[in-house]
Design a protein around this motif. Structure first.
Motif, mmCIF file in Angstrom:
data_model
loop_
_atom_site.group_PDB
_atom_site.id
_atom_site.type_symbol
_atom_site.label_atom_id
_atom_site.label_comp_id
_atom_site.label_asym_id
_atom_site.label_seq_id
_atom_site.Cartn_x
_atom_site.Cartn_y
_atom_site.Cartn_z
ATOM 1 N N THR A 71 0.855 -1.182 0.000
ATOM 2 C CA THR A 71 0.000 0.000 0.000
ATOM 3 C C THR A 71 0.884 1.224 0.000
ATOM 4 N N ASN A 78 -5.343 -3.138 4.540
ATOM 5 C CA ASN A 78 -6.638 -3.794 4.691
ATOM 6 C C ASN A 78 -6.508 -5.211 5.196
ATOM 7 N N THR A 83 -12.483 -7.144 3.562
ATOM 8 C CA THR A 83 -12.904 -6.427 2.366
ATOM 9 C C THR A 83 -13.635 -5.153 2.762
ATOM 10 N N PRO A 84 -13.210 -4.006 2.251
ATOM 11 C CA PRO A 84 -13.897 -2.768 2.613
ATOM 12 C C PRO A 84 -15.304 -2.732 2.033
ATOM 13 N N ASP A 93 -20.409 2.137 0.935
ATOM 14 C CA ASP A 93 -19.912 0.783 1.187
ATOM 15 C C ASP A 93 -19.935 -0.056 -0.091
ATOM 16 N N ALA A 96 -17.184 1.162 -2.355
ATOM 17 C CA ALA A 96 -15.876 0.716 -1.871
ATOM 18 C C ALA A 96 -15.682 -0.776 -2.128
ATOM 19 N N PHE A 97 -16.740 -1.553 -1.933
ATOM 20 C CA PHE A 97 -16.676 -2.994 -2.161
ATOM 21 C C PHE A 97 -16.381 -3.296 -3.632
ATOM 22 N N GLU A 99 -15.163 -1.293 -5.920
ATOM 23 C CA GLU A 99 -13.862 -0.764 -6.316
ATOM 24 C C GLU A 99 -12.724 -1.661 -5.824
ATOM 25 N N HIS A 100 -12.854 -2.161 -4.596
ATOM 26 C CA HIS A 100 -11.838 -3.073 -4.041
ATOM 27 C C HIS A 100 -11.759 -4.358 -4.872
ATOM 28 N N LYS A 103 -10.103 -3.581 -8.341
ATOM 29 C CA LYS A 103 -8.650 -3.380 -8.282
ATOM 30 C C LYS A 103 -7.914 -4.689 -8.024
ATOM 31 N N GLN A 104 -8.424 -5.466 -7.072
ATOM 32 C CA GLN A 104 -7.765 -6.734 -6.748
ATOM 33 C C GLN A 104 -7.788 -7.690 -7.944
ATOM 34 N N SER A 161 -17.192 -6.412 -11.560
ATOM 35 C CA SER A 161 -17.132 -5.574 -10.368
ATOM 36 C C SER A 161 -17.363 -4.120 -10.722
#
Length: 195
Positions: A71, A78, A83-84, A93, A96-97, A99-100, A103-104, A161
Motif C-alpha cells: 500500500t 486492509n 474487504t472494505p 460501502d 468501496a466494495f 472498487e476493491h 482493483k484486486q 465488479s
C-alpha cells in the motif's frame, strides 16, 4: 558343342525334416512402433550424468509480509479489516466494495497473464523423455492454457465488479435521491449557436 552335365544333388531323405519357412510376421504400424519405443525409453535407466536431467521450476510470490505491504505510504492496510464495504450499509460501502474487487481482480489478472507467459517460456525448453525437443512448444502451450484461463476469469471479475456499482446506481438512483446521496442531476447545457 555340348555343355557338360553337372551332377545332380541327391534328393533329401524321406525321414529328414524339410526346412520350414519362417512364419510370415505382420509388420507393425507406426503407432505401435511409437508405443513400443516410448515403453523402451520409459524403462531405460540413465547411468551417466549427462543424460540424467532434473528440472526444477520455482515461481516465487511474496505472500504475507507486513500488514501494510503493497500500500502507498500513509495508506491504511486492509489486512486486518477484511474487504472494505462488506457491510453493505450505504452506497459508499457498495462503491468501496466494488472498487476493491475491481482493483484486486485487475492486479491478479495481470499477474496471472504474466505467470502464464513465464511458465510457457520455461516449459518450452524442457525436452521430452527421449530427449527430443519436438513438440515442446505445443506441450508448454497446453499447460499454460489453464493459467491463461484463470487470467481471463480474473479479467471478467474486474469487469463485472465495475458493472456492479453502475447497476446499483441505475437501479436505486431514485431511492438514493430521496436520501440525498444520489448523483447530482446535470443541468442540460444550452446549445451553442453562432450569432
Amino acid at each position: 558343342m555340348a555343355t557338360p552335365l553337372r551332377p545332380r544333388r541327391p534328393a533329401p531323405a524321406a525321414d529328414a525334416a524339410a526346412p520350414e519357412k519362417p512364419p510370415r510376421v505382420r509388420r507393425s504400424s507406426p503407432k505401435e512402433r511409437d508405443r513400443k519405443r516410448r515403453e523402451k525409453v520409459s524403462k531405460t535407466v540413465y547411468r551417466t550424468k549427462e543424460k540424467n536431467r532434473e528440472y526444477h521450476v520455482h515461481i516465487a510470490k511474496n505472500v504475507g509480509g507486513a500488514a501494510g505491504a503493497g500500500t502507498p505510504a500513509g495508506a491504511p492496510g486492509n489486512a486486518e479489516k477484511g474487504t472494505p464495504g462488506a457491510g453493505f450499509m450505504s452506497n459508499e460501502d457498495i462503491r468501496a466494495f466494488s472498487e476493491h474487487l475491481r482493483k484486486q481482480a485487475r492486479n491478479r489478472a495481470v499477474e496471472r497473464a504474466m505467470d502464464a507467459e513465464q511458465l510457457q517460456a520455461v516449459l518450452r525448453h524442457i525436452p521430452s523423455s527421449d530427449g527430443s525437443m519436438a513438440g515442446a512448444r505445443m506441450r508448454a502451450r497446453r499447460v499454460a492454457r489453464h493459467v491463461k484461463a484463470i487470467a481471463s476469469a480474473e479479467k471478467l471479475i474486474a469487469k463485472q465488479s465495475a458493472a456492479l456499482y453502475a447497476a446499483f446506481e441505475r437501479e436505486f438512483e431514485s431511492d438514493l435521491r430521496k436520501v440525498g446521496k444520489a448523483r447530482p442531476t446535470q443541468t442540460p447545457r444550452a446549445p451553442f449557436e453562432w450569432h
